[in-house]
Design a protein around this motif. Structure first.
Motif, PDB file in Angstrom:
ATOM      1  N   LYS A  27     -10.976 -35.504  45.093  1.00 53.60           N
ATOM      2  CA  LYS A  27     -10.162 -34.787  44.106  1.00 53.60           C
ATOM      3  C   LYS A  27      -9.416 -35.791  43.227  1.00 53.60           C
ATOM      4  O   LYS A  27      -9.314 -35.612  42.008  1.00 53.60           O
ATOM      5  CB  LYS A  27      -9.171 -33.856  44.806  1.00 53.60           C
ATOM      6  N   VAL A  28      -8.915 -36.836  43.861  1.00 53.67           N
ATOM      7  CA  VAL A  28      -8.218 -37.893  43.122  1.00 53.67           C
ATOM      8  C   VAL A  28      -9.199 -38.619  42.209  1.00 53.67           C
ATOM      9  O   VAL A  28      -8.902 -38.906  41.046  1.00 53.67           O
ATOM     10  CB  VAL A  28      -7.558 -38.894  44.094  1.00 53.67           C
ATOM     11  N   LEU A  29     -10.380 -38.911  42.750  1.00 50.75           N
ATOM     12  CA  LEU A  29     -11.407 -39.600  41.961  1.00 50.75           C
ATOM     13  C   LEU A  29     -11.818 -38.767  40.763  1.00 50.75           C
ATOM     14  O   LEU A  29     -11.956 -39.286  39.647  1.00 50.75           O
ATOM     15  CB  LEU A  29     -12.623 -39.895  42.834  1.00 50.75           C
ATOM     16  N   LYS A  30     -11.993 -37.487  40.969  1.00 52.58           N
ATOM     17  CA  LYS A  30     -12.393 -36.589  39.894  1.00 52.58           C
ATOM     18  C   LYS A  30     -11.353 -36.586  38.774  1.00 52.58           C
ATOM     19  O   LYS A  30     -11.683 -36.646  37.589  1.00 52.58           O
ATOM     20  CB  LYS A  30     -12.552 -35.180  40.461  1.00 52.58           C
ATOM     21  N   ARG A  31     -10.082 -36.547  39.163  1.00 55.92           N
ATOM     22  CA  ARG A  31      -9.001 -36.557  38.178  1.00 55.92           C
ATOM     23  C   ARG A  31      -8.970 -37.880  37.424  1.00 55.92           C
ATOM     24  O   ARG A  31      -8.781 -37.907  36.205  1.00 55.92           O
ATOM     25  CB  ARG A  31      -7.665 -36.311  38.892  1.00 55.92           C
ATOM     26  N   TRP A  32      -9.193 -38.981  38.142  1.00 54.31           N
ATOM     27  CA  TRP A  32      -9.203 -40.305  37.511  1.00 54.31           C
ATOM     28  C   TRP A  32     -10.355 -40.419  36.516  1.00 54.31           C
ATOM     29  O   TRP A  32     -10.175 -40.920  35.398  1.00 54.31           O
ATOM     30  CB  TRP A  32      -9.317 -41.377  38.586  1.00 54.31           C
ATOM     31  N   LEU A  33     -11.546 -39.968  36.905  1.00 52.22           N
ATOM     32  CA  LEU A  33     -12.701 -40.018  36.024  1.00 52.22           C
ATOM     33  C   LEU A  33     -12.455 -39.199  34.755  1.00 52.22           C
ATOM     34  O   LEU A  33     -12.811 -39.623  33.654  1.00 52.22           O
ATOM     35  CB  LEU A  33     -13.942 -39.483  36.745  1.00 52.22           C
ATOM     36  N   LYS A  34     -11.842 -38.045  34.925  1.00 58.46           N
ATOM     37  CA  LYS A  34     -11.566 -37.191  33.776  1.00 58.46           C
ATOM     38  C   LYS A  34     -10.577 -37.856  32.827  1.00 58.46           C
ATOM     39  O   LYS A  34     -10.731 -37.792  31.600  1.00 58.46           O
ATOM     40  CB  LYS A  34     -11.024 -35.838  34.233  1.00 58.46           C
ATOM     41  N   GLU A  35      -9.581 -38.531  33.379  1.00 58.67           N
ATOM     42  CA  GLU A  35      -8.602 -39.236  32.549  1.00 58.67           C
ATOM     43  C   GLU A  35      -9.273 -40.370  31.776  1.00 58.67           C
ATOM     44  O   GLU A  35      -8.982 -40.582  30.594  1.00 58.67           O
ATOM     45  CB  GLU A  35      -7.482 -39.788  33.436  1.00 58.67           C
ATOM     46  N   GLN A  36     -10.155 -41.111  32.460  1.00 59.55           N
ATOM     47  CA  GLN A  36     -10.857 -42.221  31.800  1.00 59.55           C
ATOM     48  C   GLN A  36     -11.750 -41.712  30.671  1.00 59.55           C
ATOM     49  O   GLN A  36     -11.773 -42.270  29.569  1.00 59.55           O
ATOM     50  CB  GLN A  36     -11.724 -42.985  32.811  1.00 59.55           C
ATOM     51  N   TRP A  94     -30.221 -38.960  34.924  1.00 61.64           N
ATOM     52  CA  TRP A  94     -30.041 -37.583  35.399  1.00 61.64           C
ATOM     53  C   TRP A  94     -30.601 -37.435  36.817  1.00 61.64           C
ATOM     54  O   TRP A  94     -30.046 -36.713  37.646  1.00 61.64           O
ATOM     55  CB  TRP A  94     -30.716 -36.598  34.451  1.00 61.64           C
ATOM     56  N   LEU A  95     -31.684 -38.142  37.093  1.00 62.85           N
ATOM     57  CA  LEU A  95     -32.241 -38.136  38.443  1.00 62.85           C
ATOM     58  C   LEU A  95     -31.316 -38.874  39.411  1.00 62.85           C
ATOM     59  O   LEU A  95     -31.129 -38.457  40.551  1.00 62.85           O
ATOM     60  CB  LEU A  95     -33.618 -38.793  38.450  1.00 62.85           C
ATOM     61  N   LEU A  96     -30.736 -39.963  38.956  1.00 56.91           N
ATOM     62  CA  LEU A  96     -29.891 -40.778  39.817  1.00 56.91           C
ATOM     63  C   LEU A  96     -28.622 -40.052  40.252  1.00 56.91           C
ATOM     64  O   LEU A  96     -28.092 -40.320  41.331  1.00 56.91           O
ATOM     65  CB  LEU A  96     -29.505 -42.082  39.117  1.00 56.91           C
ATOM     66  N   ILE A  97     -28.117 -39.157  39.423  1.00 51.34           N
ATOM     67  CA  ILE A  97     -26.836 -38.524  39.756  1.00 51.34           C
ATOM     68  C   ILE A  97     -27.016 -37.224  40.525  1.00 51.34           C
ATOM     69  O   ILE A  97     -26.055 -36.474  40.692  1.00 51.34           O
ATOM     70  CB  ILE A  97     -25.971 -38.254  38.498  1.00 51.34           C
ATOM     71  N   GLU A  98     -28.207 -36.975  41.038  1.00 49.86           N
ATOM     72  CA  GLU A  98     -28.405 -35.754  41.821  1.00 49.86           C
ATOM     73  C   GLU A  98     -27.403 -35.668  42.963  1.00 49.86           C
ATOM     74  O   GLU A  98     -26.728 -34.661  43.155  1.00 49.86           O
ATOM     75  CB  GLU A  98     -29.831 -35.695  42.381  1.00 49.86           C
ATOM     76  N   TRP A  99     -27.288 -36.780  43.728  1.00 48.68           N
ATOM     77  CA  TRP A  99     -26.348 -36.743  44.854  1.00 48.68           C
ATOM     78  C   TRP A  99     -24.897 -36.756  44.375  1.00 48.68           C
ATOM     79  O   TRP A  99     -24.004 -36.282  45.059  1.00 48.68           O
ATOM     80  CB  TRP A  99     -26.615 -37.899  45.808  1.00 48.68           C
ATOM     81  N   GLU A 100     -24.660 -37.315  43.178  1.00 45.41           N
ATOM     82  CA  GLU A 100     -23.296 -37.320  42.653  1.00 45.41           C
ATOM     83  C   GLU A 100     -22.841 -35.891  42.363  1.00 45.41           C
ATOM     84  O   GLU A 100     -21.707 -35.513  42.649  1.00 45.41           O
ATOM     85  CB  GLU A 100     -23.228 -38.154  41.369  1.00 45.41           C
ATOM     86  N   ARG A 101     -23.733 -35.088  41.781  1.00 41.37           N
ATOM     87  CA  ARG A 101     -23.382 -33.693  41.480  1.00 41.37           C
ATOM     88  C   ARG A 101     -23.063 -32.943  42.766  1.00 41.37           C
ATOM     89  O   ARG A 101     -22.098 -32.189  42.823  1.00 41.37           O
ATOM     90  CB  ARG A 101     -24.525 -33.014  40.718  1.00 41.37           C
ATOM     91  N   LYS A 102     -23.875 -33.145  43.795  1.00 36.54           N
ATOM     92  CA  LYS A 102     -23.622 -32.481  45.076  1.00 36.54           C
ATOM     93  C   LYS A 102     -22.281 -32.911  45.646  1.00 36.54           C
ATOM     94  O   LYS A 102     -21.538 -32.124  46.206  1.00 36.54           O
ATOM     95  CB  LYS A 102     -24.736 -32.812  46.071  1.00 36.54           C
ATOM     96  N   ARG A 103     -21.986 -34.209  45.496  1.00 33.93           N
ATOM     97  CA  ARG A 103     -20.746 -34.753  46.025  1.00 33.93           C
ATOM     98  C   ARG A 103     -19.534 -34.106  45.364  1.00 33.93           C
ATOM     99  O   ARG A 103     -18.557 -33.735  46.018  1.00 33.93           O
ATOM    100  CB  ARG A 103     -20.717 -36.269  45.804  1.00 33.93           C
ATOM    101  N   TYR A 104     -19.590 -33.926  44.040  1.00 37.55           N
ATOM    102  CA  TYR A 104     -18.456 -33.344  43.341  1.00 37.55           C
ATOM    103  C   TYR A 104     -18.324 -31.846  43.606  1.00 37.55           C
ATOM    104  O   TYR A 104     -17.247 -31.284  43.531  1.00 37.55           O
ATOM    105  CB  TYR A 104     -18.561 -33.607  41.842  1.00 37.55           C
ATOM    106  N   LEU A 105     -19.451 -31.213  43.936  1.00 37.48           N
ATOM    107  CA  LEU A 105     -19.408 -29.793  44.274  1.00 37.48           C
ATOM    108  C   LEU A 105     -18.820 -29.570  45.674  1.00 37.48           C
ATOM    109  O   LEU A 105     -18.092 -28.616  45.903  1.00 37.48           O
ATOM    110  CB  LEU A 105     -20.808 -29.177  44.197  1.00 37.48           C
ATOM    111  N   THR A 106     -19.183 -30.462  46.610  1.00 35.67           N
ATOM    112  CA  THR A 106     -18.759 -30.298  47.991  1.00 35.67           C
ATOM    113  C   THR A 106     -17.508 -31.094  48.341  1.00 35.67           C
ATOM    114  O   THR A 106     -16.817 -30.776  49.311  1.00 35.67           O
ATOM    115  CB  THR A 106     -19.887 -30.720  48.953  1.00 35.67           C
ATOM    116  N   GLY A 107     -17.254 -32.145  47.541  1.00 32.98           N
ATOM    117  CA  GLY A 107     -16.097 -33.000  47.825  1.00 32.98           C
ATOM    118  C   GLY A 107     -16.333 -33.933  48.991  1.00 32.98           C
ATOM    119  O   GLY A 107     -15.392 -34.429  49.612  1.00 32.98           O
ATOM    120  N   THR A 108     -17.641 -34.202  49.311  1.00 33.65           N
ATOM    121  CA  THR A 108     -17.945 -35.092  50.444  1.00 33.65           C
ATOM    122  C   THR A 108     -18.928 -36.159  49.996  1.00 33.65           C
ATOM    123  O   THR A 108     -19.577 -36.024  48.988  1.00 33.65           O
ATOM    124  CB  THR A 108     -18.550 -34.300  51.604  1.00 33.65           C
TER     125      THR A 108
END
Length: 219
Positions: A99-108, A205-219
């Motif tokens: 959650k903190v990472l998501k907020r930081w990325l959005k600010e950047q 887009w292929l590389l961030i497949e697991w990134e999308r899952k991570r942001y959806l699940t927070g794990t």
């Protein structure tokens, strides 16, 4: 053995095929249209795309525990306080730190877009309305008919030069709404290497497949 695919029947004008980064093939057809015929017609294209996905998976196998940031892979280390170290390519995450990472990325991304959208809009001679940052599952960015721009939070995974391209691409839609010949001429004027950029965006887009899952699940 034939290609495995999922048939989705919708009230669409034209049938189409979607291939997800996971390798899932979806055939979307209007009622009464035979999906098998479309699959046979597009089998060579489907197999080529599936080979590209598999090649990317093998190349980056074992990197699903890392964070893709600015086109580079960062180690994720659990710690007491959140921090990002570009020099050593390390992200320290506290408990529930995504959650903190998501907020930081959005600010950047917000800080970068506030400057670059204004800059490139001036260069292209276009006017936009509002700029949104969203977590989008299917697009890097979009431009509405009203002139609003939406950018995917996952743009932070890309190298900065590709983010520049995405901004230019969307602003070009304010001059040419469709992907017409004139549109690509506009894009090419301000980003001559746009064909390479388009290919790179597909790879990322292929590389961030697991990134999308991570942001959806927070794990």
């Amino acid at each position: 053995m034939g290609l495995k695919y999922t048939t989705i029947i919708r009230n669409v004008k034209y049938p189409r095929i979607e291939i997800k980064p996971s390798g899932e093939v979806r055939v979307i057809v209007p009622p009464g249209v035979d999906p098998e015929k479309l699959v046979r017609l597009k089998s060579e294209w489907i197999n080529r795309k599936l080979r590209e996905i598999e090649k990317t998976r093998k190349r980056f196998k074992g990197l699903s525990d890392k964070l893709l940031l600015n086109g580079e892979f960062y180690e994720i280390i659990m710690g007491e306080e959140f921090s990002v170290n570009p020099k050593f390519k390390v992200v320290i995450l506290p408990e529930n730190g995504f959650k903190v990472l998501k907020r930081w990325l959005k600010e950047q991304l917000r800080r970068e877009l506030d400057f670059k959208v204004r800059l490139f809009a001036s260069i292209l001679g276009v006017k936009y309305r509002k700029v949104y940052i969203r977590f989008q599952k299917t697009k890097w960015a979009s431009c509405s008919k009203k002139g609003n721009l939406s950018f995917n939070l996952m743009l932070m995974a890309l190298p900065e030069s590709l983010r520049d391209y995405v901004v230019i691409h969307e602003l070009a839609h304010l001059r040419e709404p469709r992907h017409s010949k004139n549109f690509w001429e506009v894009v090419g004027t301000y980003y001559p290497d746009y064909k390479k950029a388009e290919a790179e965006l597909k790879r990322y887009w292929l590389l961030i497949e697991w990134e999308r899952k991570r942001y959806l699940t927070g794990t």
